[in-house]
Every structure is written in structure tokens, then in C-alpha cells.
Design an enzyme around this catalytic site. Structure first.
Site, mmCIF file in Angstrom:
data_model
loop_
_atom_site.group_PDB
_atom_site.id
_atom_site.type_symbol
_atom_site.label_atom_id
_atom_site.label_comp_id
_atom_site.label_asym_id
_atom_site.label_seq_id
_atom_site.Cartn_x
_atom_site.Cartn_y
_atom_site.Cartn_z
ATOM 1 C CE1 TYR A 90 33.361 53.451 50.207
ATOM 2 C CE2 TYR A 90 35.031 52.546 51.651
ATOM 3 C CZ TYR A 90 34.323 52.501 50.477
ATOM 4 O OH TYR A 90 34.574 51.522 49.556
ATOM 5 N N PRO A 103 27.762 49.930 46.240
ATOM 6 C CG PRO A 103 29.342 48.269 46.715
ATOM 7 C CD PRO A 103 28.766 49.563 47.230
ATOM 8 C CG HIS A 329 31.776 50.069 49.274
ATOM 9 N ND1 HIS A 329 32.485 48.996 49.768
ATOM 10 C CD2 HIS A 329 32.125 50.156 47.971
ATOM 11 C CE1 HIS A 329 33.215 48.471 48.809
ATOM 12 N NE2 HIS A 329 33.015 49.144 47.709
ATOM 13 C CB SER A 545 36.212 47.102 41.200
ATOM 14 O OG SER A 545 36.404 46.257 42.270
HETATM 15 N N1 COA Z 1 49.146 32.527 33.073
HETATM 16 C C1 COA Z 1 48.100 31.692 33.284
HETATM 17 N N2 COA Z 1 47.184 31.879 34.263
HETATM 18 C C2 COA Z 1 47.329 32.968 35.048
HETATM 19 C C3 COA Z 1 48.387 33.878 34.859
HETATM 20 C C4 COA Z 1 49.322 33.623 33.824
HETATM 21 N N3 COA Z 1 50.353 34.429 33.602
HETATM 22 N N4 COA Z 1 48.271 34.853 35.775
HETATM 23 C C5 COA Z 1 47.175 34.566 36.526
HETATM 24 N N5 COA Z 1 46.624 33.419 36.084
HETATM 25 C C6 COA Z 1 45.430 32.727 36.642
HETATM 26 C C7 COA Z 1 45.468 32.700 38.163
HETATM 27 O O1 COA Z 1 46.170 31.589 38.611
HETATM 28 C C8 COA Z 1 44.010 32.645 38.524
HETATM 29 O O2 COA Z 1 43.557 31.316 38.335
HETATM 30 P P1 COA Z 1 42.201 30.769 39.025
HETATM 31 O O3 COA Z 1 41.074 31.362 38.251
HETATM 32 O O4 COA Z 1 42.312 29.323 38.839
HETATM 33 O O5 COA Z 1 42.252 31.210 40.454
HETATM 34 C C9 COA Z 1 43.349 33.473 37.445
HETATM 35 O O6 COA Z 1 44.270 33.495 36.350
HETATM 36 C C10 COA Z 1 43.053 34.884 37.895
HETATM 37 O O7 COA Z 1 44.262 35.566 38.209
HETATM 38 P P2 COA Z 1 44.450 37.101 37.815
HETATM 39 O O8 COA Z 1 43.571 37.437 36.678
HETATM 40 O O9 COA Z 1 45.890 37.405 37.686
HETATM 41 O O10 COA Z 1 43.826 37.922 38.971
HETATM 42 P P3 COA Z 1 43.705 37.722 40.508
HETATM 43 O O11 COA Z 1 42.667 36.702 40.773
HETATM 44 O O12 COA Z 1 45.013 37.590 41.144
HETATM 45 O O13 COA Z 1 43.063 39.130 40.865
HETATM 46 C C11 COA Z 1 43.048 41.304 41.791
HETATM 47 C C12 COA Z 1 43.787 40.318 40.898
HETATM 48 C C13 COA Z 1 43.786 42.600 41.855
HETATM 49 C C14 COA Z 1 41.655 41.564 41.206
HETATM 50 C C15 COA Z 1 42.894 40.627 43.192
HETATM 51 O O14 COA Z 1 44.172 40.430 43.753
HETATM 52 C C16 COA Z 1 42.141 41.460 44.161
HETATM 53 O O15 COA Z 1 42.690 42.253 44.895
HETATM 54 N N6 COA Z 1 40.816 41.293 44.219
HETATM 55 C C17 COA Z 1 39.969 42.042 45.083
HETATM 56 C C18 COA Z 1 39.348 43.161 44.319
HETATM 57 C C19 COA Z 1 38.301 43.827 45.131
HETATM 58 O O16 COA Z 1 38.487 44.150 46.281
HETATM 59 N N7 COA Z 1 37.109 43.993 44.529
HETATM 60 C C20 COA Z 1 35.985 44.515 45.192
HETATM 61 C C21 COA Z 1 36.081 45.966 45.383
HETATM 62 S S1 COA Z 1 34.661 46.574 46.180
#
Ligand code: COA
Length: 634
Positions: A90, A103, A329, A545
Site C-alpha cells: 500500500y 475496495p 485498504h 479475492s
Molecule cells: N468437501 C465439502 N465441504 C468442504 C470441502 C470439501 N472438500 N472443503 C471445504 N468445504 C466447506 C468448508 O467446511 C466451509 O464450510 P462452511 O461454509 O460451513 O464454513 C466451506 O466449504 C468453505 O470452505 P472453502 O471454500 O474451502 O474456503 P474457506 O472458507 O476455507 O476460504 C480462503 C478459503 C482462502 C478464502 C480463506 O481461508 C481466507 O483466507 N479468506 C480471507 C480472504 C480475504 O482476506 N479476503 C479479503 C481480502 S481484502
């Protein structure tokens, strides 16, 4: 010193000390780096890169020395990567904040009956903001816990403490993030209200008591009235903050020569937040247009100057019902913005407006208009900033698009991670549009660690490339089960990278740390960081993202390079919201074309899963069930 942060003792919300961000093993990072770039560059170039990387990582080489220094830095600091990352991501960036960096959250279109109704909504919103801020100040927000992959661990809460206490000061070479971390400031608090490009100070505390909603409304009504007085109207100074950071820093220097301007700037820089009361834009308030209006205000003729972009939280209430939040941000991530926005939306819909007649209303002094002294030089700067904002407005190509066919429930049923699946679909869409894969950024939260922000999941994996090829030019050559195997490989590679990233084992922060510590030690820049491959690998043509919400609203942002796409997505149970952005000045991109390719790709992947599922059930029915190829990453 670009980051000025004044700390307070730990409160309830952060009483547990989280682990420090780790420094990954050097060899692991260098091997993964080579794996990430090999398929994205020409063979000859890769050979050169490999030799450079091997030299860097050789025993007794620069890498070993810098790694040791980084480990020492880790021991000495709370978070070894924080300052390096903040500056690189940034504060060193000279691009204008709107579109390029800030954002926005776009609220559902509000149905205001008239302007008064819009102002009532604003008063209710600000009351909610003050209630939320009080929770933050008391360190009384419940601690967040990780969801999704590796769910359950507590997350660092410090980003919340910067929501209403930060200010990004422009600098000629580098900006400064000023943060006042004191939980309860003794200073009387105020917000800044922008209306018709005029700025007003609204004190939210009077006689040691916070204003109630009725009082806030009464003050806002006075502001609206004052803004209508054409004789007192001042030039649109807010437009300066929409400019490139160096240009704004130069303009700010010019402004501060005058004590009136200095006083106005000091009030803006110390406010809790900005409230922008916007004029109707005249645009149809569909998702795409509302996203555009949040991102840049519609430029000079609309609400482009009714903003102060340095302030991290700007709440926009349009008289036509176009509402949302614009966020600077650098102090926090989108996830924290979502939490705050959801609290406010729930507050607005769930808690009745307290505008009852009986509520006591103190006779308050009228809000103060911020005064500015202008001269021909400053007039010229205002015009130049407005022109540059106009160019940005014309340049942004945005497509806020709802994929309605299925959402994360369908993906979970395939036993796949929804996030990994969507990332693979984004790669397929990009390949469809351009015939290649490029360096891709996906933000991964590292809030499991003390003061953790994000690292990068490099989603353009070799496994994703093999899959997208099998779905495009290799389509006819491969059977469904071969394609399915490649899909699983791509999903597993993506999931494993995600797990590495959220546990502090990704490569981007580590490479940045090695580069920056070399600079700090006044060493010559190691060759690995001058290499063409390294430079290209940091040009994120695809910047993605996940920003999920549980309340109806969505997040979006612009591309980070001139020939790139921004792709923000919000997976819901039965649909996925995508906000695709690009620049019209690039002949290589088109948001509509990308969105269409994404839709086609998502449908094709679903069909492939369905066909394979049907074939597997048939096999299982005949007693020859094939094993589930998924390696659990959870
Ligand atoms: N089978 C069935 N369900 C699964 C699965 C599988 N193999 N893998 C994951 N899931 C489920 C999870 O349990 C979770 O369930 P929930 O909705 O009940 O919580 C859901 O699917 C989502 O999981 P997944 O899609 O794997 O993603 P995540 O939530 O772990 O997200 C990232 C991954 C990278 C997006 C997250 O770790 C992250 O870092 N988020 C922050 C991003 C960020 O900073 N954004 C803003 C930027 S400004």
C-alpha cells in the site's frame, strides 16, 4: 517511519497471545517459487531463473544469510513481515486510491421516499457506527474464529482497532498510515459529513454525552441546509484525495501553507469516519452501476468529489438509495469491513430507529463548515485532479454478475472446497479468454498469527493449467474420467496451497522479506529479485479475492495492473456473486467477455462433475465403485 501506531494495553478482545507468523524454510520457498513460475514463462527464461534461484539458495549463498537475518527479525518483532508488507502493498504504491486500491461494500438499494428519508437513514447508520465503535473501544467485540479450512482457531482482532482510528497521509515518495490505537480517546469525537462537495464537522459528543439519533438527525438536516447555500459554497477540495498519491501529497503541501487549510485538514485527519450524502446520480441503480458509483463516485459531474479517500471508513448514503462503504485498504482487510458492514445492516434493519418525539434533544450549536483558502495554483490542481478522476471513471469496466445456476452447496456435495473450485473456474475463464495462464493473486488470511494480514495463494498452478487445457484445446482427446482426474488434481493443488498460505507457509511474504531485509542491510539487490521472472510473477494480471457475506451486500474492487482483471466473489449456498473489473484502455481485457467465459466454465465443470457422478454411481451399483480421488485437505 511510514507507520505511526500508538499502542494501548491489551483488552478483552485480544487477551490471548497468538503465535508469530513463521519464516518458512528457505528451500521450501525457493522450490515452490520455481514450481509456481515454470509453466508461466518461456523455457529459456525458466532455465535462467532456475540457475539464479539455485545460486541464491546454495549453501553459504545470499539466501542463507538473509534467511538467518529474517529469523532474527522474527525473534525481535511481533510480526516480521507486517511493515514490509504494508509498505510494499500500500504505502509505496503511488496509484490513486479509488478503483486501484480502495475496495467498497455495496449495500442493497434503499427505497427512500424522499431526501428527508435518506437523511434519517444516515442518522440511523451513524448511530449504529457509534455503537459499533463503542464495542471496539471497549475491546468487547467477540473474538473471530477461523472458518472453512482448518476451522476453529482464534484470529487476531487488531485490524478492527484501526477501523475508525486510522488515516492514510499522502507522501511524496511513500504514504504514512497514522493509527491511534488508544481504546478510549479523551478527545471529543467528530465525524466529517460531505454534502454537495462541502465538508462539515459534526461533533458526536456534546457536554460529555454522545448525541442520540434524533440529535444526529437534527445536525445532519442543518448540514444539508447549509450545503444548499450557494453563496457559501467552496471549491470541491475532496477531489484532490482521488488523485495519484504523489500528486495529492504535492497538493497537500500547497494547501498547508495556509492556516485555514491546515485547520480543516487536521479536523478531517482526526475524525471517526466520513459520511458522504450523495446527490442522485441519474444512473439505473443496478448492481454494476451501484458498484461503479461506490468505487469512484461517478466522477466530477456526479459525486466524485464528495469523498475524502484517505479516511478508511467512508459511508455513502445517496439520496437515490445508492449506499455503501468505501474503504481505504491499508489498515485492514475486506473481511473486517464485511463484519462491520453486516453489523450496521443488521442494526438498521433490526433495531428500530430511535427517532421518537419524546427522545430528548439538546439544542446543539450548528455543525461547522470546513473552510478552504484557494488560489489560482490550487484551482489548477483541483482541475487537474478532477480530469484524472474523470479518466479513471471512463476507464473502469465493471461487471457485477450473479451466477444463479448453483452455489457452494453443489460444490460441497462434490466433496470439493468451494473456494478452490471457484479459483479453478477463474483460471479456466482466463485461459478461455487469452489462451494462457498468468500470475494470479488470491488473498489468504493469516490472522491466525499475531498482527497477521494476508499472504498470496498463487492459483495459476501447473495442475490448473493441465485441467484448463483438457477443457479447451484437449477437449476431444480426453475422456471424462481423465478430465475429472485433472479437475481433482487442480482442486487438491489449490486446496493444499490454501492450507500452506493460511498457516504462514506461502512464498510471497517470505520472498518480500528476503528482498527487503537485503535492502535494509544495504546489500546489492540479489539477482533473484531483479530477474524478469520475479518481476512478471509480481504483476498480478488476475487479482482475486473471496469476500463472503451473510447479509445482502457485496464487495468489489478494481484491477491492480493496467491489463488485468479484478475478480471478487461472494459464494452463497445456491448462487455466486462475481464482480469482474478491468480497464477499457486495455485492448486485452473485457469484463463482459470474462464474465461470460466464467459462466460457461462453471456450467461445463458442473456438467463434468454430474456426468462423472452418474458414471460412478453406475459403477458402484454394479459393485465396482471407484475410490474417491479426493485427498482430504481439511
Ligand atoms: N468437501 C465439502 N465441504 C468442504 C470441502 C470439501 N472438500 N472443503 C471445504 N468445504 C466447506 C468448508 O467446511 C466451509 O464450510 P462452511 O461454509 O460451513 O464454513 C466451506 O466449504 C468453505 O470452505 P472453502 O471454500 O474451502 O474456503 P474457506 O472458507 O476455507 O476460504 C480462503 C478459503 C482462502 C478464502 C480463506 O481461508 C481466507 O483466507 N479468506 C480471507 C480472504 C480475504 O482476506 N479476503 C479479503 C481480502 S481484502
Amino acid at each position: 517511519m511510514p507507520i505511526l501506531e500508538k499502542e494501548t494495553p491489551k483488552g478483552r478482545g485480544d487477551s490471548k497471545v497468538l503465535p508469530k507468523v513463521p519464516v518458512p524454510p528457505l528451500k521450501q520457498t525457493l522450490d515452490l517459487y520455481l514450481k509456481c513460475v515454470q509453466h508461466l514463462v518461456k523455457e529459456e527464461q525458466f532455465k535462467r531463473t532456475k540457475a539464479i534461484v539455485e545460486k541464491f539458495g546454495a549453501p553459504g549463498g545470499a539466501g542463507e544469510f538473509l534467511q538467518k537475518k529474517l529469523q532474527e527479525r522474527r525473534d525481535k518483532t511481533t510480526n516480521w513481515v507486517y511493515d514490509y508488507w504494508l509498505e510494499d502493498m500500500y504505502l509505496n504504491n503511488r496509484l490513486a486510491l479509488p478503483v486501484n486500491s480502495s475496495p467498497v461494500m455495496v449495500f442493497p438499494k434503499q427505497a427512500f421516499s424522499d431526501r428527508k428519508d435518506a437523511v434519517r437513514f444516515a442518522a440511523h447508520l451513524i448511530t449504529g457506527v457509534l455503537e459499533y465503535k463503542a464495542l471496539i473501544d471497549a475491546r468487547a467485540l467477540p473474538v473471530d474464529f477461523a472458518r472453512g479450512q482448518l476451522a476453529g482457531t482464534p484470529l487476531c482482532m487488531k485490524q478492527y482497532y484501526r477501523l475508525f482510528t486510522s488515516y492514510r497521509l499522502p507522501g511524496l515518495k511513500r504514504d504514512t498510515l497514522k493509527v491511534q490505537m488508544n481504546a478510549a480517546s479523551l478527545e471529543p469525537e467528530h465525524i466529517i459529513v460531505a454534502c454537495k462537495n462541502q465538508f462539515f464537522v459534526l461533533d458526536v459528543v456534546a457536554k460529555n454525552k454522545q448525541l442520540n439519533e434524533m440529535e444526529i438527525l437534527s445536525q445532519l438536516e442543518k448540514i444539508v441546509k447549509m450545503s444548499e447555500n450557494a453563496e457559501e459554497r467552496l471549491p470541491p477540495f475532496g477531489v484532490l484525495t482521488s488523485d495519484g498519491r504523489t500528486e495529492w501529497a504535492q497538493a497537500r503541501d500547497a494547501l498547508t501553507k495556509d492556516p485555514t487549510n491546515r485547520a480543516s485538514l487536521a479536523l478531517i485527519e482526526s475524525c471517526v469516519c466520513v459520511l458522504c450524502l450523495d446527490e442522485p446520480s441519474g444512473l439505473e441503480p443496478n448492481d454494476t452501476n451501484r458498484a461503479l458509483l461506490m468505487l469512484h463516485g461517478g466522477g466530477r459531474e456526479k459525486n466524485g468529489a464528495n469523498r475524502w479517500y484517505d479516511k478508511p471508513m467512508q459511508f455513502v448514503v445517496g439520496m437515490d438509495g445508492v449506499c455503501g462503504v468505501v474503504c481505504e485498504h491499508s489498515p485492514f482487510e475486506g473481511i473486517v469491513l464485511v463484519q462491520c458492514s453486516e453489523y450496521l445492516m443488521k442494526y438498521i434493519t433490526g433495531s428500530p430507529s430511535r427517532l421518537v418525539r419524546s427522545s430528548s434533544i439538546t439544542e446543539l450549536p450548528p455543525p461547522r463548515r470546513l473552510l478552504w483558502k484557494c488560489n489560482p495554483h490550487i484551482q489548477g490542481l483541483l482541475a487537474a485532479s478532477a480530469d484524472r478522476l474523470q479518466r479513471l471513471v471512463h476507464n473502469l469496466d465493471m461487471d457485477a454478475y450473479k451466477f444463479k445456476v448453483y452455489g457452494k452447496e453443489f460444490i460441497k456435495k462434490q466433496k470439493m472446497s468451494p473456494d478452490a473450485y471457484i479459483q479453478v473456474a477463474l483460471q479456466l475463464a482466463f485461459y478461455r479468454c487469452t489462451g494462457r495462464l498468468v500470475s494470479t493473486y488470491e488473498s489468504a488470511s493469516i490472522r491466525r498469527f499475531e498482527e497477521g494480514r494476508v499472504d498470496n495463494i498463487r492459483s495459476a498452478t501447473p495442475e490448473a493449467l493441465a485441467f484448463v487445457k483438457s477443457m479447451t484445446e484437449g477437449k476431444a482427446a480426453l475422456t471424462d474420467s481423465e478430465k475429472m482426474k485433472r479437475l481433482w488434481d487442480a482442486i487438491n493443488a489449490q486446496t493444499n496451497y490454501t492450507i500452506a498460505a493460511i498457516t504462514g507457509m506461502a512464498i510471497d511474504n517470505h520472498l518480500l522479506g528476503l528482498r527487503e531485509i537485503a535492502k535494509e542491510l544495504n546489500m546489492d539487490k540479489p539477482e533473484i529479485f531483479c530477474d524478469e521472472t520475479y518481476l512478471a510473477s509480481n504483476q498480478f494480471i488476475l487479482s482475486t479475492s473471496q469476500v463472503p457475506t451473510t447479509v445482502e451486500m457485496f464487495c468489489c474492487y478494481g484491477p491492480v495492473v493496467p491489463n488485468g482483471y479484478g475478480a471478487c466473489y461472494n459464494p452463497q449456498a445456491d448462487h455466486i456473486l462475481f464482480c469482474v473489473s478491468s480497464f477499457r484502455e486495455s485492448t486485452e481485457t473485457s469484463s463482459a467477455v470474462f464474465a461470460k467465459a466464467l459462466e460457461e466454465g462453471l456450467l461445463e465443470i458442473r456438467d463434468l462433475c454430474n456426468r462423472s457422478g452418474a458414471a460412478a454411481s453406475k459403477l458402484a451399483g454394479s459393485g465396482q465403485g471407484a475410490g474417491q480421488p479426493h485427498k482430504a485437505g481439511k
